[in-house]
Design a protein around this motif. Structure first.
Motif, PDB file in Angstrom:
ATOM      1  N   THR A   1      32.088  45.714  28.912  1.00 65.15           N
ATOM      2  CA  THR A   1      32.756  46.957  29.303  1.00 65.15           C
ATOM      3  C   THR A   1      32.551  48.024  28.229  1.00 65.15           C
ATOM      4  OG1 THR A   1      34.827  46.375  28.232  1.00 65.15           O
ATOM      5  CG2 THR A   1      34.548  45.663  30.496  1.00 65.15           C
TER       6      THR A   1
ATOM      7  N   THR B   1      33.860  51.730  41.415  1.00 64.10           N
ATOM      8  CA  THR B   1      35.055  51.163  40.802  1.00 64.10           C
ATOM      9  C   THR B   1      36.061  50.795  41.888  1.00 64.10           C
ATOM     10  OG1 THR B   1      34.766  52.402  38.766  1.00 64.10           O
ATOM     11  CG2 THR B   1      37.005  51.668  39.276  1.00 64.10           C
TER      12      THR B   1
ATOM     13  N   ASN C   1      39.607  50.609  42.997  1.00 64.63           N
ATOM     14  CA  ASN C   1      40.873  51.211  42.586  1.00 64.63           C
ATOM     15  C   ASN C   1      42.042  50.363  43.072  1.00 64.63           C
ATOM     16  OD1 ASN C   1      39.869  53.514  41.207  1.00 64.63           O
ATOM     17  ND2 ASN C   1      39.254  54.343  43.214  1.00 64.63           N
TER      18      ASN C   1
ATOM     19  N   LYS D   1      34.790  43.824  46.209  1.00 61.35           N
ATOM     20  CA  LYS D   1      33.856  44.941  46.424  1.00 61.35           C
ATOM     21  C   LYS D   1      32.812  44.599  47.485  1.00 61.35           C
ATOM     22  CE  LYS D   1      33.910  47.035  41.819  1.00 61.35           C
ATOM     23  NZ  LYS D   1      33.050  47.248  40.654  1.00 61.35           N
TER      24      LYS D   1
ATOM     25  N   THR E   1      35.589  44.376  34.188  1.00 61.91           N
ATOM     26  CA  THR E   1      34.715  45.482  34.567  1.00 61.91           C
ATOM     27  C   THR E   1      34.797  45.741  36.059  1.00 61.91           C
ATOM     28  OG1 THR E   1      32.818  44.043  34.959  1.00 61.91           O
ATOM     29  CG2 THR E   1      33.097  44.875  32.742  1.00 61.91           C
ATOM     30  N   GLY E   2      34.689  47.006  36.416  1.00 70.34           N
ATOM     31  CA  GLY E   2      34.548  47.363  37.818  1.00 70.34           C
ATOM     32  C   GLY E   2      35.833  47.695  38.527  1.00 70.34           C
ATOM     33  N   ALA E   3      36.952  47.738  37.793  1.00 76.48           N
ATOM     34  CA  ALA E   3      38.209  48.072  38.452  1.00 76.48           C
ATOM     35  C   ALA E   3      38.992  49.091  37.622  1.00 76.48           C
ATOM     36  CB  ALA E   3      39.049  46.803  38.652  1.00 76.48           C
ATOM     37  N   ALA E   4      39.873  49.797  38.307  1.00 82.38           N
ATOM     38  CA  ALA E   4      40.813  50.698  37.622  1.00 82.38           C
ATOM     39  C   ALA E   4      42.179  50.522  38.276  1.00 82.38           C
ATOM     40  CB  ALA E   4      40.354  52.145  37.742  1.00 82.38           C
TER      41      ALA E   4
END
Lengths: 337, 337, 337, 337
Positions: free
Chosen positions: C26, D2, D4, D292, D26-29
């Motif tokens: 990351t 990303t 969410n 995803k 990684t890849g998320a918020a």
């Protein structure tokens, strides 16, 4: 047929051996004892039971016609005299280590035994009789790991008494590795080097501790032995042989695996006597059995001599910090492998 | 003083015990043998050396005034007869397991021994003499893990011969756990349940394999034992006691740790005889020593009876799929703990 | 904030690092690549996704204003040039080992970094990021085993390819121990000696194998490392620190314990890449994180220089068979511990 | 792209997951949070950084068009509502265990998901993501030990807090084994039995401890699990699968081997959070990645339902002391293996 044994020296190790011979092992009886301290000899004789002669001298014990074989467990400086006298009397003799206090004296014994024409002398290096070392030697002989290339060892005591000082890490502790490793890999040493690491705070000014002792063998095997006699945590003997095809390691002593207080593990022995207590039994039983057959299969006078020469070289290597060759007589055919 | 032993039954286990008594252990001599096959008895007698009487019947051997004590290693159905005859003759008797083939027969032996007023009978459950089990029992007695709550065990053989079938996983294999666990935790069983998992493809139609056998003790300890006699990978005896303060585990047999062919590990035994070979020596040596003192410290006739009752209950539990109570006579004061 | 990274060298290790930076870790993106083989660079760029510049030279990549930080994974002889260029450009640079192919070149980098006044250089010694080594260092720092006195290590590969010869056991394999042990015990080396045991039959005439390499540290700690690159049985990294109060050992890689085919044990890895695969991830993630904060916590240019000097001394010690001092510049305050 | 994520429930586990999603993986918020305690939600939102919506209700969060996927870490009784609402909104939802507090509620979720026609629900059983369990499953799938016949497990906590009582050993602790063992051996349970051994003195009157829970699977595999939540010595998860050809055992957590104070061994963890800390990371990273792609690879609603039914049966078996069948709906084709 019972092997009638006379024991010279009734100190701690003498008494242990007498108990083994008299009560635990088969095929032997203790028929005579001697000690420089006659009271000790008398008292010990009384514990044996039966008709036990208490002799006024080692020579008198050796000369006693009832005595078939002699065990020498007196103090080191007297070993040469009693072993030579046993040879002279033509009697098999088991001598606790060391065979003699100098290489020269050990060589005199070698020569006397050769001159006698008979194999009579066995030296008390008990590790060869330890189950673990025997399993390790069998593994090597079976070719399981191919030819040995290196041996990594450790000889650790939790602590040593005050009288343990000077070169005793070599002459008293490492001497066991000298004998057992030579037997284990069936090879002879050609040189040694001694390294002195940072000293543990637990040692005293008169005692370097730990040591790392390096040995090279005739075939090029390299041995490193950590000798650490104030390691604090326990009595721990490690030996790992690295071969061309794999690595074999001396087993840990059998113990209960515990899960307790956030730890998973096993007890480590604290007392060296417990570590090899069975080896002593096996050693003396095999000595009884082979002696009755007129044979010596254990550590020979030659082994005792080789060990003495190696030990001397290690002491010199420690003092000089240099590589020191290990020079012995050519192996007499009398002691052919 | 030598204990003069007569051995009834010179099959495989008989011959092993004779070798031990005659050549390996101390304080005993084999002076008489008997076997239903007289040739076997004669041939065995010849291997012992010395003056060994070959008797035409077990009773004749028991009656032989030279015989101080009797070892019964004949086939199971004859055990009752020879043990009862030994009791009648007032002679100590070491009987290989089982003490008798039924609980009722075992109880007759118990009653005969009580009636004789002397402790004479020891049953050959050798695991109590295994070093590992003894270390485990010492750990428990020392309170190292607190009170025992559960015991998890496994009894695994690589395979079994064709004659091994029916309930033999219980009567022939698990019977060892029945005795040793009761001794280990010093408690009695009150009920059992037997679970039959999916059968291994390596078993035969006439043999359920594996089993899981559950036992409950008087104090509420729960025992589970996996008995898996076609496990393929080796002979493996596991025992783990879970206590209030920690867990103690039977040691693995000592072996060389190897790093080889992308594996780090140790050999597992394949042959059950090797696993307990030392236990047999210790068992018989202690039997010699205690017998000379007029004592029985090993598995008693009561233990043999208790084991028989438990084994029967397990067989019933296997058949019914239900919880089966284990009901024994009240423990006679003669066999007080 | 994303750290935009340019990667010089798209060979095997370069592609591995690019995958990590682009997809697994990351906080970073790969925005530029370069390789002496432009096709390789193009192909690699295509795998990354997004807008990736393919530069015609390492210098051009370094000069690219989009590039925040540089990763150098080109072949060894080019490392000095690209690291110096990165320093000149004021950009943080992660350089795979070795930092440079000679100690003199490494020293030029040290001097350039000092002159730049900023910490910019990290060398790719990944073992410091291995979980096991970190646990071992924490154990030492916690004082669990007291002061370190000795370190016994082994670095074993199952085999090596044909191009691996000459001094590569030192310069390519042992170099990892040089860095990680210095970090582990937080001490510097003062001398070295190299011992060449009997050669395994599996090696070739152009490759001594195994070696035993001895190091002494400033505080007197003695290190011995067996480097055995044709050990046959697996990829095996061992490290044992002997302290005043106990001994701590690097964990074996996690694996399933199996009982199978008369063996109890665990798999040993065969492929070195699997052994430290996680360490690479941790290494680069920490590099990303610290680089964003303007810091260098990993192996520094000074460490790269120290390793190069030590490696040279070991090669000399191997050739001479003598003890060779390890002489470095005084540690600049810029690299104060 | 990303993912969410909106998180409902900002207690301890919620905050842990938010830290993972926001900072470690990684890849998320995390774009939205909700908690019954609005202050907690506000405070948590502030720690995330960026633009995080704090919603007044779980439903509002689910309805937030910025929210792609929902994480439910509120208290158990609210799980059903939020999972059903997520399904209704057509949004993927990760729900911490339990999926619901009753089997009936879990079944309602199953039916809603089937009706929605899309795979949306994953339940937070993290053990499937533990490296050790994964290695064990790979070993089984590789056929290394043949077909599984038995599974022996232990789930041990050093102690439990005062609120832990009643059936929580089943519903809170053993529930992890229910899920992970079913996944491990890829089989379903058909019956259960619960045994209550002697109680440890460390437990309280309102808590039976330990338990032994038996499960039978469709294919006849027998599972026994010791659940011992006041074992005192540490947090210890054991799992051993006995197969036709060998036995595979879950690895111990990696730790430093120590020789110290007459013990050789390794640390046992005390804190369950440390045991599976990495599994949580892997679990959520894989959830992000599969979500995803519109997929659910983790424990499904069906698994949550199956676990609920099994847990209920175990509670009943504990109360009755009897064998209790585990009866579930036929597996819908929607959840085909």
């Amino acid at each position: 047929m019972t092997l009638n044994v006379g024991v010279i020296g009734t100190g701690a190790i003498g008494q242990d051996h007498i108990k083994r011979l008299a009560h635990k092992l088969t095929g032997a009886a203790v028929v005579a004892v001697n000690d420089i301290n006659r009271d000790s000899a008398q008292a010990t004789a009384a514990t044996i039971g039966g008709d036990v002669a208490v002799h006024g001298s080692g020579q008198a014990l050796i000369d006693d016609p009832k005595v078939d074989a002699v065990v020498v467990t007196s103090w080191g400086p007297s070993h040469e005299e009693f072993v030579l006298a046993s040879i002279a009397a033509g009697k098999p003799v088991f001598c606790e280590k060391p065979l003699a206090t100098t290489a020269a004296a050990a060589l005199r014994i070698v020569e006397a035994e050769i001159a006698s024409g008979r194999h009579l002398v066995q030296v008390g290096f008990m590790r060869r009789y330890d189950r673990g070392y025997r399993m390790l030697k069998e593994t090597l002989k079976a070719g399981t790991i191919g030819e040995a290339l290196m041996v990594h060892c450790a000889h650790r005591n939790p602590s040593v008494p005050d009288f343990y000082k000077g070169d005793m890490a070599i002459t008293d502790s490492f001497v066991h590795e000298i004998d057992v490793l030579r037997w284990l890999i069936d090879d002879d040493y050609v040189s040694t080097q001694v390294i002195i690491p940072r000293r543990t705070r637990r040692s005293r000014p008169d005692l370097d501790d730990p040591h790392i002792i390096l040995l090279e063998t005739r075939s090029g095997i390299r041995i490193d032995v950590e000798v650490f006699v104030n390691c604090a945590y326990g009595y721990d003997i490690q030996c790992e042989v690295v071969g061309e095809d794999g690595i074999a390691r001396l087993p840990e002593p059998m113990s209960i695996q515990l899960r307790k207080e956030e730890r998973l593990g096993n007890a480590i022995l604290n007392d060296w006597k417990l570590r090899f207590i069975e080896a002593y039994d096996v050693e003396l039983q095999e000595w009884i059995d082979t002696t009755k057959r007129g044979e010596v299969h254990g550590p020979s006078a030659w082994d005792g001599y080789f060990t003495a020469v190696t030990s001397d070289a290690c002491v010199e290597a420690k003092r000089s910090g240099k590589l020191v060759p290990i020079s012995v007589r050519d192996r007499p055919s009398f002691y052919a492998r």
